[in-house]
Write a protein that holds these residues in place. Structure first.
Motif, PDB file in Angstrom:
ATOM      1  N   MET A   1      62.955  32.285 106.636  1.00 51.14           N
ATOM      2  CA  MET A   1      64.016  32.150 105.628  1.00 51.14           C
ATOM      3  C   MET A   1      64.864  30.900 105.908  1.00 51.14           C
ATOM      4  SD  MET A   1      65.702  33.481 102.999  1.00 51.14           S
ATOM      5  CE  MET A   1      67.296  33.270 102.276  1.00 51.14           C
ATOM      6  N   THR A   2      65.168  30.687 107.171  1.00 52.26           N
ATOM      7  CA  THR A   2      65.954  29.500 107.475  1.00 52.26           C
ATOM      8  C   THR A   2      65.123  28.534 108.302  1.00 52.26           C
ATOM      9  OG1 THR A   2      66.878  30.604 109.415  1.00 52.26           O
ATOM     10  CG2 THR A   2      68.168  30.683 107.410  1.00 52.26           C
ATOM     11  N   GLY A   3      65.140  27.264 107.879  1.00 57.71           N
ATOM     12  CA  GLY A   3      64.211  26.308 108.460  1.00 57.71           C
ATOM     13  C   GLY A   3      64.775  25.393 109.528  1.00 57.71           C
ATOM     14  N   ALA A   4      66.104  25.291 109.628  1.00 58.01           N
ATOM     15  CA  ALA A   4      66.678  24.314 110.556  1.00 58.01           C
ATOM     16  C   ALA A   4      66.559  24.799 111.991  1.00 58.01           C
ATOM     17  CB  ALA A   4      68.146  24.073 110.216  1.00 58.01           C
ATOM     18  N   PRO A   5      66.260  23.889 112.907  1.00 53.20           N
ATOM     19  CA  PRO A   5      66.160  24.269 114.317  1.00 53.20           C
ATOM     20  C   PRO A   5      67.538  24.550 114.909  1.00 53.20           C
ATOM     21  CG  PRO A   5      65.965  21.897 114.117  1.00 53.20           C
ATOM     22  CD  PRO A   5      66.074  22.436 112.722  1.00 53.20           C
TER      23      PRO A   5
ATOM     24  N   ARG B   1      81.273   9.545 105.613  1.00 48.87           N
ATOM     25  CA  ARG B   1      79.972   8.971 105.278  1.00 48.87           C
ATOM     26  C   ARG B   1      78.866  10.013 105.261  1.00 48.87           C
ATOM     27  NH1 ARG B   1      79.537   3.300 105.811  1.00 48.87           N
ATOM     28  NH2 ARG B   1      77.320   3.591 105.481  1.00 48.87           N
ATOM     29  N   VAL B   2      79.197  11.230 105.643  1.00 47.81           N
ATOM     30  CA  VAL B   2      78.213  12.317 105.594  1.00 47.81           C
ATOM     31  C   VAL B   2      78.764  13.391 104.649  1.00 47.81           C
ATOM     32  CG1 VAL B   2      76.884  13.999 106.952  1.00 47.81           C
ATOM     33  CG2 VAL B   2      77.510  11.796 107.967  1.00 47.81           C
ATOM     34  N   PRO B   3      78.401  13.306 103.365  1.00 54.65           N
ATOM     35  CA  PRO B   3      79.023  14.179 102.358  1.00 54.65           C
ATOM     36  C   PRO B   3      78.809  15.663 102.626  1.00 54.65           C
ATOM     37  CG  PRO B   3      77.602  12.511 101.313  1.00 54.65           C
ATOM     38  CD  PRO B   3      77.442  12.349 102.790  1.00 54.65           C
ATOM     39  N   ALA B   4      77.841  15.997 103.448  1.00 56.26           N
ATOM     40  CA  ALA B   4      77.586  17.411 103.740  1.00 56.26           C
ATOM     41  C   ALA B   4      78.801  18.091 104.382  1.00 56.26           C
ATOM     42  CB  ALA B   4      76.361  17.544 104.651  1.00 56.26           C
ATOM     43  N   HIS B   5      79.674  17.298 105.061  1.00 52.92           N
ATOM     44  CA  HIS B   5      80.888  17.903 105.631  1.00 52.92           C
ATOM     45  C   HIS B   5      81.740  18.526 104.524  1.00 52.92           C
ATOM     46  CE1 HIS B   5      80.932  16.269 109.894  1.00 52.92           C
ATOM     47  NE2 HIS B   5      79.930  15.592 109.350  1.00 52.92           N
ATOM     48  N   ALA B   6      81.896  17.760 103.426  1.00 54.54           N
ATOM     49  CA  ALA B   6      82.728  18.241 102.317  1.00 54.54           C
ATOM     50  C   ALA B   6      82.052  19.408 101.599  1.00 54.54           C
ATOM     51  CB  ALA B   6      82.991  17.097 101.339  1.00 54.54           C
ATOM     52  N   GLU B   7      80.737  19.348 101.476  1.00 51.62           N
ATOM     53  CA  GLU B   7      80.026  20.427 100.782  1.00 51.62           C
ATOM     54  C   GLU B   7      80.142  21.741 101.554  1.00 51.62           C
ATOM     55  OE1 GLU B   7      76.256  17.713 100.010  1.00 51.62           O
ATOM     56  OE2 GLU B   7      76.183  19.547  98.820  1.00 51.62           O
ATOM     57  N   LEU B   8      79.945  21.663 102.859  1.00 52.17           N
ATOM     58  CA  LEU B   8      80.041  22.892 103.655  1.00 52.17           C
ATOM     59  C   LEU B   8      81.487  23.383 103.710  1.00 52.17           C
ATOM     60  CD1 LEU B   8      78.516  24.981 105.301  1.00 52.17           C
ATOM     61  CD2 LEU B   8      78.917  23.592 107.351  1.00 52.17           C
ATOM     62  N   ALA B   9      82.427  22.437 103.745  1.00 54.67           N
ATOM     63  CA  ALA B   9      83.842  22.829 103.784  1.00 54.67           C
ATOM     64  C   ALA B   9      84.193  23.637 102.533  1.00 54.67           C
ATOM     65  CB  ALA B   9      84.744  21.601 103.898  1.00 54.67           C
ATOM     66  N   TRP B  10      83.610  23.265 101.377  1.00 55.53           N
ATOM     67  CA  TRP B  10      83.910  24.040 100.161  1.00 55.53           C
ATOM     68  C   TRP B  10      83.432  25.494 100.315  1.00 55.53           C
ATOM     69  CZ3 TRP B  10      87.302  24.315  96.724  1.00 55.53           C
ATOM     70  CH2 TRP B  10      87.180  25.325  95.769  1.00 55.53           C
TER      71      TRP B  10
ATOM     72  N   LEU C   1      72.376  22.470 105.895  1.00 53.23           N
ATOM     73  CA  LEU C   1      73.078  22.684 104.627  1.00 53.23           C
ATOM     74  C   LEU C   1      72.140  23.301 103.586  1.00 53.23           C
ATOM     75  CD1 LEU C   1      75.796  22.316 103.149  1.00 53.23           C
ATOM     76  CD2 LEU C   1      74.910  20.132 102.287  1.00 53.23           C
ATOM     77  N   ALA C   2      70.879  22.898 103.623  1.00 52.92           N
ATOM     78  CA  ALA C   2      69.903  23.485 102.680  1.00 52.92           C
ATOM     79  C   ALA C   2      69.758  24.983 102.937  1.00 52.92           C
ATOM     80  CB  ALA C   2      68.556  22.771 102.815  1.00 52.92           C
ATOM     81  N   ASP C   3      69.699  25.367 104.203  1.00 55.39           N
ATOM     82  CA  ASP C   3      69.640  26.798 104.548  1.00 55.39           C
ATOM     83  C   ASP C   3      70.886  27.528 104.043  1.00 55.39           C
ATOM     84  OD1 ASP C   3      67.207  26.580 105.820  1.00 55.39           O
ATOM     85  OD2 ASP C   3      68.029  26.539 107.866  1.00 55.39           O
ATOM     86  N   VAL C   4      72.031  26.912 104.245  1.00 54.73           N
ATOM     87  CA  VAL C   4      73.288  27.547 103.815  1.00 54.73           C
ATOM     88  C   VAL C   4      73.266  27.773 102.308  1.00 54.73           C
ATOM     89  CG1 VAL C   4      75.792  27.198 103.552  1.00 54.73           C
ATOM     90  CG2 VAL C   4      74.687  26.657 105.730  1.00 54.73           C
ATOM     91  N   LYS C   5      72.861  26.741 101.581  1.00 58.39           N
ATOM     92  CA  LYS C   5      72.851  26.861 100.116  1.00 58.39           C
ATOM     93  C   LYS C   5      71.903  27.957  99.657  1.00 58.39           C
ATOM     94  CE  LYS C   5      74.301  22.173  98.919  1.00 58.39           C
ATOM     95  NZ  LYS C   5      73.874  20.881  98.348  1.00 58.39           N
ATOM     96  N   ARG C   6      70.772  28.038 100.329  1.00 60.62           N
ATOM     97  CA  ARG C   6      69.812  29.081  99.990  1.00 60.62           C
ATOM     98  C   ARG C   6      70.420  30.468 100.274  1.00 60.62           C
ATOM     99  NH1 ARG C   6      65.524  26.341 101.668  1.00 60.62           N
ATOM    100  NH2 ARG C   6      65.902  26.975 103.803  1.00 60.62           N
ATOM    101  N   LEU C   7      71.048  30.587 101.433  1.00 58.82           N
ATOM    102  CA  LEU C   7      71.659  31.865 101.797  1.00 58.82           C
ATOM    103  C   LEU C   7      72.738  32.271 100.790  1.00 58.82           C
ATOM    104  CD1 LEU C   7      71.949  31.370 105.677  1.00 58.82           C
ATOM    105  CD2 LEU C   7      70.674  33.203 104.548  1.00 58.82           C
ATOM    106  N   VAL C   8      73.525  31.280 100.333  1.00 56.59           N
ATOM    107  CA  VAL C   8      74.623  31.579  99.410  1.00 56.59           C
ATOM    108  C   VAL C   8      74.099  31.902  98.017  1.00 56.59           C
ATOM    109  CG1 VAL C   8      76.646  30.529  98.270  1.00 56.59           C
ATOM    110  CG2 VAL C   8      76.306  30.227 100.727  1.00 56.59           C
TER     111      VAL C   8
END
Ligand code: TRP
Length: 341
Positions: A1-5, A92-101, A331-338
């Protein structure tokens, strides 16, 4: 289900690009980062998105950009290895803002209401503070968990924020039925004596916001400035004691001994044994010499780096690319989980 190491050990830490860096930042953070980087892989971030939560960074674009380069230069000058580890700017890494939301929806108002740093920073007029200042700890949780970092070197004052990051991790894991998805990051608190106090008032932390420049040693101070500030540092009329106990109730004396011990990488007891019974005037000369020897090479390396901003920007771009690649699968795993499509 989750792919990140999942890394066994991964360090994340950061510093805000506001104003000048000083001895407290060096002994309380940078020096420890340089040590820990030989033990675990590390991400060292310049947290410019945190810097715009307050007036010091918000509304001053040129100064913010310059301060971001300066902090990156300080990391490198202090000895962070940018090949093995990552140095990058948070924005410079927009994923910080996405996960923060997403974490804004995990964290509870009650948790944030308890944060003592918000109360201090917002002061008497809480209603005038930015919403960003309020959710600052949520963004900090995102910084850390975006990489599933396990160890976070921070000062005492950030312990409460780290506890909030652990609460966010736990609640996320629980609410999305993903036990162990986020690790519970551990604080790595710098040893006692690395809390550097003002040279003018032993009861206050050395701070970039102190009105008196004599209260702090800036990382960019030259040898004369360092020596003069130490010579003028406040002490009491007594000589150095024979034991650590003799520093009790003598905050200014204790601070100078702590600074010496930290700069020399020696236990306090050894420093006291060497200088026992000596007057502070002599001790201050020895301290000034040591401080100049340790700090001026960092200052000149910073100056060299800042003379070529394009090179710093290259380091930051490379760091951001590598950080983004590490964050993407998580972040892809998080989005899938959500449940985001
Ligand atoms: N809040 C931290 C400070 O002011 C800076 C910071 C932001 C940080 N994000 C972080 C520190 C993540 C460690 C990990 O000191």
């Amino acid at each position: 289900m989750t792919g990140a190491p999942q890394h066994k050990h991964l360090v994340f830490s950061g510093m805000q690009p506001t104003n000048t860096l000083h001895l407290g930042n060096y002994l309380g953070a940078l020096k420890n980062w340089v040590k820990i980087q030989s033990e675990m892989p590390c991400l060292f971030c310049v947290v410019d998105m945190h810097a715009v939560t307050q007036d010091a960074g918000y509304g001053h674009p040129a100064e913010l950009a310059q301060a971001t380069r300066e902090v990156a230069a300080a990391y490198i000058a202090a000895g962070v290895d940018v090949k093995r580890n990552l140095v990058f700017a948070q924005s410079r890494v927009p994923a910080h803002a996405e996960l923060a939301w997403i974490f804004n929806c995990v964290a509870r108002l009650g948790w944030l209401d308890r944060m003592t740093q918000f109360k201090e920073k917002s002061g008497k007029h809480k209603e005038r503070a930015s919403v960003g200042l309020y959710t600052y700890p949520v963004l900090m949780a995102a910084d850390i968990l975006l990489y599933k970092a396990t160890h976070v070197p921070v000062g005492e004052d950030q312990k409460q924020h780290l506890e909030l990051a652990r609460d966010v991790a736990q609640k996320f894991n629980n609410d999305f039925a993903a036990p162990g998805f986020f690790p519970l990051p551990e604080p790595v608190i710098a040893g006692a004596g690395t809390r550097v106090m003002s040279l003018r008032d032993g009861a206050r932390k050395m701070s970039k916001s102190d009105d008196s420049d004599y209260s702090r040693i800036n990382l960019t101070d030259d040898a004369d400035a360092i020596a003069q500030k130490i010579r003028k540092a406040k002490t009491d009329p007594e000589p150095l004691p024979n034991s650590e106990k003799g520093l009790e109730g003598r905050a200014e004396a204790e601070n100078l001994v702590n600074i010496y011990a930290a700069l020399a990488d020696e236990p306090r007891a050894a420093v006291i044994a060497r200088f026992a019974g000596r007057q502070f005037s002599g001790f201050k000369s020895a301290l000034a010499e040591l401080a100049v020897a340790k700090l001026t090479p960092i200052a000149s390396q910073m100056r060299r780096l800042l003379a070529d901003p394009a090179e710093i920007d290259r380091v930051l771009a490379d760091g951001a690319a590598r950080a983004g690649a590490m964050a993407a699968p998580i972040l892809a795993d998080v989005k899938r989980l959500v449940g985001f499509l």
